[in-house]
Structure formats: structure tokens, C-alpha cells
Design a protein around this motif. Sequence first.
Motif, PDB file in Angstrom:
ATOM      1  N   THR A  58       2.225   5.560  94.835  1.00 30.88           N
ATOM      2  CA  THR A  58       2.144   6.824  95.558  1.00 30.88           C
ATOM      3  C   THR A  58       2.430   7.928  94.556  1.00 30.88           C
ATOM      4  O   THR A  58       3.432   7.885  93.850  1.00 30.88           O
ATOM      5  N   ILE A  59       1.539   8.897  94.482  1.00 35.44           N
ATOM      6  CA  ILE A  59       1.660   9.986  93.519  1.00 35.44           C
ATOM      7  C   ILE A  59       1.925  11.283  94.269  1.00 35.44           C
ATOM      8  O   ILE A  59       1.224  11.597  95.233  1.00 35.44           O
ATOM      9  N   TYR A  60       2.931  11.999  93.835  1.00 34.97           N
ATOM     10  CA  TYR A  60       3.231  13.316  94.378  1.00 34.97           C
ATOM     11  C   TYR A  60       2.624  14.324  93.409  1.00 34.97           C
ATOM     12  O   TYR A  60       3.219  14.640  92.380  1.00 34.97           O
ATOM     13  N   ALA A  61       1.434  14.796  93.714  1.00 35.93           N
ATOM     14  CA  ALA A  61       0.692  15.665  92.806  1.00 35.93           C
ATOM     15  C   ALA A  61       1.061  17.126  93.044  1.00 35.93           C
ATOM     16  O   ALA A  61       0.930  17.637  94.153  1.00 35.93           O
ATOM     17  N   GLU A  62       1.523  17.762  91.998  1.00 38.92           N
ATOM     18  CA  GLU A  62       1.839  19.187  92.070  1.00 38.92           C
ATOM     19  C   GLU A  62       0.542  19.995  92.110  1.00 38.92           C
ATOM     20  O   GLU A  62      -0.529  19.490  91.745  1.00 38.92           O
ATOM     21  N   ALA A  63       0.645  21.228  92.513  1.00 39.59           N
ATOM     22  CA  ALA A  63      -0.526  22.115  92.522  1.00 39.59           C
ATOM     23  C   ALA A  63      -1.078  22.212  91.104  1.00 39.59           C
ATOM     24  O   ALA A  63      -0.331  22.335  90.147  1.00 39.59           O
ATOM     25  N   GLY A  64      -2.388  22.088  90.985  1.00 38.02           N
ATOM     26  CA  GLY A  64      -3.044  22.176  89.696  1.00 38.02           C
ATOM     27  C   GLY A  64      -3.281  20.838  89.023  1.00 38.02           C
ATOM     28  O   GLY A  64      -4.021  20.755  88.059  1.00 38.02           O
ATOM     29  N   ARG A  65      -2.674  19.751  89.515  1.00 35.87           N
ATOM     30  CA  ARG A  65      -2.870  18.451  88.886  1.00 35.87           C
ATOM     31  C   ARG A  65      -4.206  17.870  89.312  1.00 35.87           C
ATOM     32  O   ARG A  65      -4.484  17.718  90.486  1.00 35.87           O
ATOM     33  N   THR A  66      -5.032  17.525  88.341  1.00 31.20           N
ATOM     34  CA  THR A  66      -6.337  16.945  88.638  1.00 31.20           C
ATOM     35  C   THR A  66      -6.550  15.631  87.899  1.00 31.20           C
ATOM     36  O   THR A  66      -7.629  15.074  87.939  1.00 31.20           O
ATOM     37  N   ARG A  67      -5.524  15.132  87.218  1.00 37.61           N
ATOM     38  CA  ARG A  67      -5.655  13.897  86.459  1.00 37.61           C
ATOM     39  C   ARG A  67      -5.477  12.696  87.372  1.00 37.61           C
ATOM     40  O   ARG A  67      -4.560  12.624  88.180  1.00 37.61           O
ATOM     41  N   ARG A  68      -6.373  11.713  87.226  1.00 30.74           N
ATOM     42  CA  ARG A  68      -6.333  10.520  88.060  1.00 30.74           C
ATOM     43  C   ARG A  68      -5.143   9.632  87.711  1.00 30.74           C
ATOM     44  O   ARG A  68      -4.450   9.837  86.736  1.00 30.74           O
ATOM     45  N   TRP A  69      -4.946   8.606  88.498  1.00 31.44           N
ATOM     46  CA  TRP A  69      -3.892   7.627  88.325  1.00 31.44           C
ATOM     47  C   TRP A  69      -4.075   6.939  86.975  1.00 31.44           C
ATOM     48  O   TRP A  69      -5.180   6.553  86.593  1.00 31.44           O
ATOM     49  N   GLU A  70      -2.996   6.759  86.235  1.00 28.94           N
ATOM     50  CA  GLU A  70      -3.055   6.168  84.901  1.00 28.94           C
ATOM     51  C   GLU A  70      -3.649   4.768  84.919  1.00 28.94           C
ATOM     52  O   GLU A  70      -4.348   4.365  83.991  1.00 28.94           O
ATOM     53  N   HIS A  71      -3.396   4.000  85.969  1.00 28.10           N
ATOM     54  CA  HIS A  71      -3.969   2.648  86.082  1.00 28.10           C
ATOM     55  C   HIS A  71      -5.490   2.722  86.136  1.00 28.10           C
ATOM     56  O   HIS A  71      -6.175   1.903  85.524  1.00 28.10           O
ATOM     57  N   ASP A  72      -6.013   3.692  86.862  1.00 29.52           N
ATOM     58  CA  ASP A  72      -7.458   3.874  86.974  1.00 29.52           C
ATOM     59  C   ASP A  72      -8.064   4.282  85.635  1.00 29.52           C
ATOM     60  O   ASP A  72      -9.112   3.790  85.236  1.00 29.52           O
ATOM     61  N   ILE A  73      -7.383   5.144  84.911  1.00 28.37           N
ATOM     62  CA  ILE A  73      -7.874   5.594  83.608  1.00 28.37           C
ATOM     63  C   ILE A  73      -7.869   4.436  82.606  1.00 28.37           C
ATOM     64  O   ILE A  73      -8.815   4.258  81.845  1.00 28.37           O
ATOM     65  N   GLY A  74      -6.820   3.620  82.633  1.00 29.30           N
ATOM     66  CA  GLY A  74      -6.696   2.523  81.690  1.00 29.30           C
ATOM     67  C   GLY A  74      -7.522   1.296  82.014  1.00 29.30           C
ATOM     68  O   GLY A  74      -7.698   0.425  81.168  1.00 29.30           O
ATOM     69  N   ASN A  75      -8.018   1.205  83.241  1.00 30.80           N
ATOM     70  CA  ASN A  75      -8.807   0.045  83.675  1.00 30.80           C
ATOM     71  C   ASN A  75     -10.094   0.523  84.345  1.00 30.80           C
ATOM     72  O   ASN A  75     -10.232   0.454  85.564  1.00 30.80           O
ATOM     73  N   PRO A  76     -11.054   1.004  83.570  1.00 24.74           N
ATOM     74  CA  PRO A  76     -12.251   1.605  84.163  1.00 24.74           C
ATOM     75  C   PRO A  76     -13.128   0.639  84.969  1.00 24.74           C
ATOM     76  O   PRO A  76     -13.905   1.069  85.802  1.00 24.74           O
ATOM     77  N   SER A  77     -12.966  -0.667  84.763  1.00 22.73           N
ATOM     78  CA  SER A  77     -13.792  -1.616  85.514  1.00 22.73           C
ATOM     79  C   SER A  77     -13.184  -1.955  86.873  1.00 22.73           C
ATOM     80  O   SER A  77     -13.838  -2.590  87.701  1.00 22.73           O
ATOM     81  N   HIS A  78     -11.949  -1.534  87.135  1.00 29.34           N
ATOM     82  CA  HIS A  78     -11.304  -1.812  88.418  1.00 29.34           C
ATOM     83  C   HIS A  78     -11.800  -0.849  89.498  1.00 29.34           C
ATOM     84  O   HIS A  78     -12.190   0.274  89.209  1.00 29.34           O
ATOM     85  N   VAL A  79     -11.753  -1.307  90.732  1.00 27.17           N
ATOM     86  CA  VAL A  79     -12.130  -0.481  91.875  1.00 27.17           C
ATOM     87  C   VAL A  79     -10.846   0.086  92.476  1.00 27.17           C
ATOM     88  O   VAL A  79      -9.992  -0.667  92.942  1.00 27.17           O
ATOM     89  N   VAL A  80     -10.710   1.406  92.425  1.00 29.28           N
ATOM     90  CA  VAL A  80      -9.491   2.060  92.902  1.00 29.28           C
ATOM     91  C   VAL A  80      -9.821   2.932  94.101  1.00 29.28           C
ATOM     92  O   VAL A  80     -10.820   3.635  94.116  1.00 29.28           O
ATOM     93  N   GLU A  81      -8.959   2.862  95.106  1.00 24.67           N
ATOM     94  CA  GLU A  81      -9.140   3.672  96.309  1.00 24.67           C
ATOM     95  C   GLU A  81      -8.018   4.700  96.362  1.00 24.67           C
ATOM     96  O   GLU A  81      -6.848   4.362  96.175  1.00 24.67           O
ATOM     97  N   TYR A  82      -8.382   5.948  96.612  1.00 25.86           N
ATOM     98  CA  TYR A  82      -7.417   7.039  96.740  1.00 25.86           C
ATOM     99  C   TYR A  82      -7.411   7.503  98.192  1.00 25.86           C
ATOM    100  O   TYR A  82      -8.466   7.719  98.785  1.00 25.86           O
ATOM    101  N   ARG A  83      -6.224   7.645  98.757  1.00 29.15           N
ATOM    102  CA  ARG A  83      -6.083   8.177 100.110  1.00 29.15           C
ATOM    103  C   ARG A  83      -5.047   9.282 100.075  1.00 29.15           C
ATOM    104  O   ARG A  83      -3.939   9.088  99.571  1.00 29.15           O
ATOM    105  N   ARG A  84      -5.389  10.410 100.628  1.00 33.63           N
ATOM    106  CA  ARG A  84      -4.444  11.526 100.679  1.00 33.63           C
ATOM    107  C   ARG A  84      -3.705  11.497 101.996  1.00 33.63           C
ATOM    108  O   ARG A  84      -4.303  11.384 103.060  1.00 33.63           O
ATOM    109  N   GLU A  85      -2.380  11.581 101.904  1.00 35.69           N
ATOM    110  CA  GLU A  85      -1.562  11.677 103.107  1.00 35.69           C
ATOM    111  C   GLU A  85      -1.773  13.051 103.703  1.00 35.69           C
ATOM    112  O   GLU A  85      -1.764  14.045 102.985  1.00 35.69           O
ATOM    113  N   THR A  86      -1.897  13.125 105.003  1.00 30.62           N
ATOM    114  CA  THR A  86      -2.044  14.409 105.663  1.00 30.62           C
ATOM    115  C   THR A  86      -0.669  15.055 105.763  1.00 30.62           C
ATOM    116  O   THR A  86       0.358  14.376 105.660  1.00 30.62           O
TER     117      THR A  86
END
Length: 84
Positions: free
Chosen positions: A48-76
Motif C-alpha cells: 500500500t503506497i501513500y502517494a503525496e501530491a505530485g508523486r507520479t512514480r510507479r511502485w518500485e516492484h513494477d519498475i524492477g520487474n517489467p514482465s510482471h503483471v501489476v494491478e493498481y487500485r486507488r482507495e476512495t
Amino acid sequence: MSRAEETAVGAAPNVDLRGPTDPTPFDRDTDARRIIDCECLTCDAAETIYAEAGRTRRWEHDIGNPSHVVEYRRETDATATQEG
């Protein structure tokens, strides 16, 4: 001609012509704080990532493993502020 029959000039027959994917929660509402649940469907890693305003960088796991399928869900806002 249907979309399935369209081909790009010089493209291989297995080229995906569906267009760009939907933006991730990191790319939407970048001027607001966001709580984003990240889950790797390939290796079951999660964070779970608490993204501050202005943060647009993806999850480090996703960046380091480009062949993996990653799902992002935003909490309302309603889900993120519930207690108990």
C-alpha cells in the motif's frame, strides 16, 4: 473494415492495435494525496503506497520487474477514512 481486420503498414500480425492502456492511479489526480493498493498478479507481492501530491512514480516492484503483471487500485476517500 472492422477493428480486428485493421493492420498497420509494416507491422507484424501479432501487434496489439488496441491503443494505450488506462493511466494508473499515479497518473490521475496528481495534485491530491492518494492511497494506492499495488498487487503483483505474477508473484503475489503487495504493498500500500501513500502517494503525496505530485508523486507520479510507479511502485518500485513494477519498475524492477517489467514482465510482471501489476494491478493498481486507488482507495476512495470514503474507504480511506473509515475507522473500526
